[in-house]
Design a protein around this motif. Structure first.
Motif, PDB file in Angstrom:
ATOM      1  N   ARG B  64       0.825  -1.212   0.000  1.00 16.76           N
ATOM      2  CA  ARG B  64       0.000   0.000   0.000  1.00 16.76           C
ATOM      3  C   ARG B  64       0.858   1.260   0.000  1.00 16.76           C
ATOM      4  N   GLN B 148      -8.725   0.680  -6.666  1.00 18.98           N
ATOM      5  CA  GLN B 148      -8.360   2.096  -6.724  1.00 18.98           C
ATOM      6  C   GLN B 148      -7.865   2.469  -8.123  1.00 18.98           C
ATOM      7  N   GLU B 149      -7.078   1.562  -8.711  1.00 18.65           N
ATOM      8  CA  GLU B 149      -6.576   1.789 -10.070  1.00 18.65           C
ATOM      9  C   GLU B 149      -7.742   1.946 -11.044  1.00 18.65           C
ATOM     10  N   ASN B 151     -10.484   3.233 -10.315  1.00 17.93           N
ATOM     11  CA  ASN B 151     -11.272   4.379  -9.832  1.00 17.93           C
ATOM     12  C   ASN B 151     -12.579   3.969  -9.152  1.00 17.93           C
ATOM     13  N   ILE B 153     -12.676   2.757  -5.861  1.00 14.41           N
ATOM     14  CA  ILE B 153     -12.600   3.232  -4.481  1.00 14.41           C
ATOM     15  C   ILE B 153     -11.386   4.134  -4.357  1.00 14.41           C
ATOM     16  N   ASN B 154     -11.280   4.824  -3.252  1.00 14.82           N
ATOM     17  CA  ASN B 154     -10.082   5.606  -2.986  1.00 14.82           C
ATOM     18  C   ASN B 154      -9.587   5.271  -1.590  1.00 14.82           C
ATOM     19  N   ILE B 155      -8.462   4.510  -1.545  1.00 14.16           N
ATOM     20  CA  ILE B 155      -7.980   4.126  -0.218  1.00 14.16           C
ATOM     21  C   ILE B 155      -7.062   5.205   0.346  1.00 14.16           C
ATOM     22  N   GLY B 156      -6.652   6.128  -0.516  1.00 15.16           N
ATOM     23  CA  GLY B 156      -5.782   7.203  -0.045  1.00 15.16           C
ATOM     24  C   GLY B 156      -4.582   6.647   0.672  1.00 15.16           C
ATOM     25  N   SER B 157      -4.250   7.234   1.785  1.00 10.38           N
ATOM     26  CA  SER B 157      -3.103   6.722   2.534  1.00 10.38           C
ATOM     27  C   SER B 157      -3.603   5.947   3.747  1.00 10.38           C
TER      28      SER B 157
END
Lengths: 426, 166
Positions: B64, B148-149, B151, B153-157
């Motif tokens: 991650r 996430q790739e 688009n 979801i967005n796991i951010g940090s």
């Protein structure tokens, strides 16, 4: 033979797709095992478990942790000031300070990219501010970072020592000579280029400053004395030495420099673990890749080839040099050592090359691979700090690469360069 | 998703604690042997087993954090329109490795179950469980990264406090 070709083909294919090296190596072991059914599949996981369930390898996370603690404890800045007071006054003073400070930091850190980040992080912006070109500044820091792997402790030497069963203590000592030669070579190139471009030193030399900054740098510089003294005095193993280094770094950071905070610890622990896990997963899957190569009798086949064709030691070493310079451009350091060392060692034995000397050759050779595009980890770190384009750095790296190649040949063909110190201690 | 985030927090808590314990125990063992002439019989084993687990759990965090080294010379030169596809293919290969590692590691763990370690007298199955467990954790991280790739979801940090990677 077909299986071996298959392994390397799968490896190259996946590596080209930017699949992490660790996964790539694992995949390149599992698929051939599945297809040929010659060996049980558990071969993969057995080799992996042995690699990560190993006490000698634990020196790696501890040295990484100790290095990070020292850096966060304000050690890098003190080492830089000390180096500045000694050599800051000559042409290209700041460049030479970078090299000298990296030499000191190498004695605390076992990793090349960590050295680039610690010393380069301070020196690159400083050099740019004083009128050095950003490309040159980051080239100096990137190449000086290699000293992190030559001056003991060194993660690469640990990898070689554990893989081949050689003494890590002897390897550490063997790295000192090449480290000092490299430091000298890099200083010389920096000086010549700086003189041509007119990068002047600015701090006048004064013994008073040396003494004052030296006092500040004393405690961090005692760390290698404790580590090496403990190992050679038979007080502790290299892994225990690394744990002692962690505690020492904590004490220095909390009580002497007082820059380390309790609140920093979670971040330091996590980032050290992430680095460790990345390296250890590569070591684990590279072990299973190497194990399969051994099971397929590649080392024996190569020894036979060398014996039958009367390959001399010089030719063999030359082949190693050239092959590693090429491999080093795209392959991860520890993985290469893990896979190649067990293959090369039996050949070296038949040719009468000292296993410690072979280790030093491999480490020095592969470390300079961190400086060669396209996969030069040191270059990436350095570029990141200087915030310049990769190409801009690559233009400036060539004089340093030339020195690197020269040093590889010195270390390879003049065994005394590394071995006389080893002989002194062992 | 909330459970996954909790899992990631637990991963980080585990590696931090493990790293701390490993350093303290190893240092303690030196002190104990040096000053009390008493070698702790369990220290090396405990540290080794924690190390194996830390490597596998840490590898999931490293995914991650984008810390695993890869070679991007080729993928950098792929035309922009194909970049996403290439990244997804690479991730699918990574995921299939984790699946394979899970099953092979599971077999190995089952073989070792019931064996008792000499020093700490723990079941070796617990030690060997680090491979299938780590493979599963990496798989979860990879699925999240894949989504996430794409688009979705967005796991951010999330799950990584540190971005700094050396």
């Amino acid at each position: 033979m077909e299986v071996i070709i298959m392994m390397f083909a799968i490896f190259c294919l996946l590596a080209a797709l930017n699949v992490p090296i660790a996964f790539t190596l694992g995949f390149a072991t599992i698929i051939p095992l599945l297809i040929t059914e010659e060996f049980p599949l558990v071969t993969v996981t057995m080799a992996m478990t042995q690699a990560i369930d190993s006490f000698p390898f634990m020196a790696i996370p501890f040295f990484i942790l100790a290095g990070t603690l020292m850096d966060k404890g304000g050690i890098s800045q003190r080492l830089v000031s000390f180096a500045d007071s000694m050599v800051g006054s000559v042409y290209g003073g700041l460049a030479i300070v970078t090299v000298v400070a990296s030499t000191f930091f190498g004695a605390i850190s076992g990793s090349a990219p960590a050295t680039v980040a610690a010393i380069g992080g301070i020196m690159i912006p400083y050099m740019v501010k004083e009128g050095y070109s950003a490309g040159f500044a980051s080239a100096v820091a990137a190449s000086a970072g290699c000293l992190g792997l030559f001056i003991p402790p060194s993660i690469a030497m640990i990898t070689y020592g554990v893989t081949t069963g050689q003494s890590i203590g002897a390897l550490f000592i063997g790295g000192v000579g090449p480290g000092l030669i490299t430091a000298f070579g890099l200083c010389l190139v920096s000086y010549l280029i700086s003189k041509k471009r007119g990068y002047k030193g600015k701090m006048p030399f004064a013994m008073k400053n040396v003494r004052a900054t030296g006092k500040n740098a004393l405690y961090p510089l005692l760390m290698p004395v404790i580590i090496l003294g403990g190992i050679y005095g038979g007080i502790f193993t290299p892994t225990e030495a690394a744990a002692v280094a962690v505690v020492y770094a904590l004490i220095v950071g909390f009580f002497f420099t007082r820059e380390l905070k309790i609140a920093d610890l979670p971040g330091i622990l996590t980032s050290s673990t992430v680095t460790t896990a990345m390296i250890m997963l590569i070591i684990a899957t590279a072990s299973s890749f190497g194990r399969l190569l051994t099971l397929l009798e590649l080392p024996a086949a190569l020894v036979n080839f060398v014996v039958e064709n009367n390959v001399s030691a010089i030719v063999f070493l030359l082949i190693i040099n050239l092959a590693m310079l090429v491999i080093g451009t795209f392959m991860e350091l520890n993985a290469t050592i893990l896979i190649l060392a067990p293959i090369l060692l039996p050949i070296a034995n038949t040719l009468g090359i000292d296993p410690i000397h072979l280790g030093i050759i491999i480490v020095v050779n592969m470390t300079f691979g961190l400086l060669t595009p396209p996969l030069g980890v040191n270059l990436f770190v350095s570029c990141g700090i200087a915030k310049i384009k990769f190409d801009e750095l690559c233009r400036e790296i060539y004089p340093f690469l030339a020195v690197a190649v020269l040093i590889v040949f010195i270390v390879t063909y003049i065994p005394q360069a590394s071995m006389w110190l080893v002989k002194l201690f062992y | 998703m909330r459970i996954v985030r909790l899992l990631w927090k637990a991963e980080i808590a585990f590696v931090m604690a493990a790293m701390g314990v490993m350093s303290i125990v190893t240092f303690g063992a030196v002190v104990s042997r040096f000053s009390f002439h008493y070698a702790l019989p369990w220290s090396e084993e405990l540290v080794r087993y924690l190390f194996a687990w830390t490597t596998m759990v840490g590898s999931s965090i490293a995914l991650r954090a984008g810390a695993h080294i890869g070679i991007n010379v080729v993928t950098e030169r792929v035309p922009q329109s194909l970049k996403k596809a290439v990244a997804v293919i690479g991730m699918i290969f990574s995921m299939s490795f984790c699946v394979a590692l899970f099953f092979i590691g599971w077999d190995q763990m089952m073989n070792q179950l019931g064996q008792i370690s000499p020093g700490m007298e723990v079941d070796m199955g617990i030690v060997y469980a680090c491979l299938p467990a780590g493979a599963m954790l990496m798989l979860i991280s990879l699925v999240a990264l894949l989504l996430q790739e794409l688009n979705l979801i967005n796991i951010g940090s999330s799950g990584i406090e540190v971005k700094e990677v050396i």
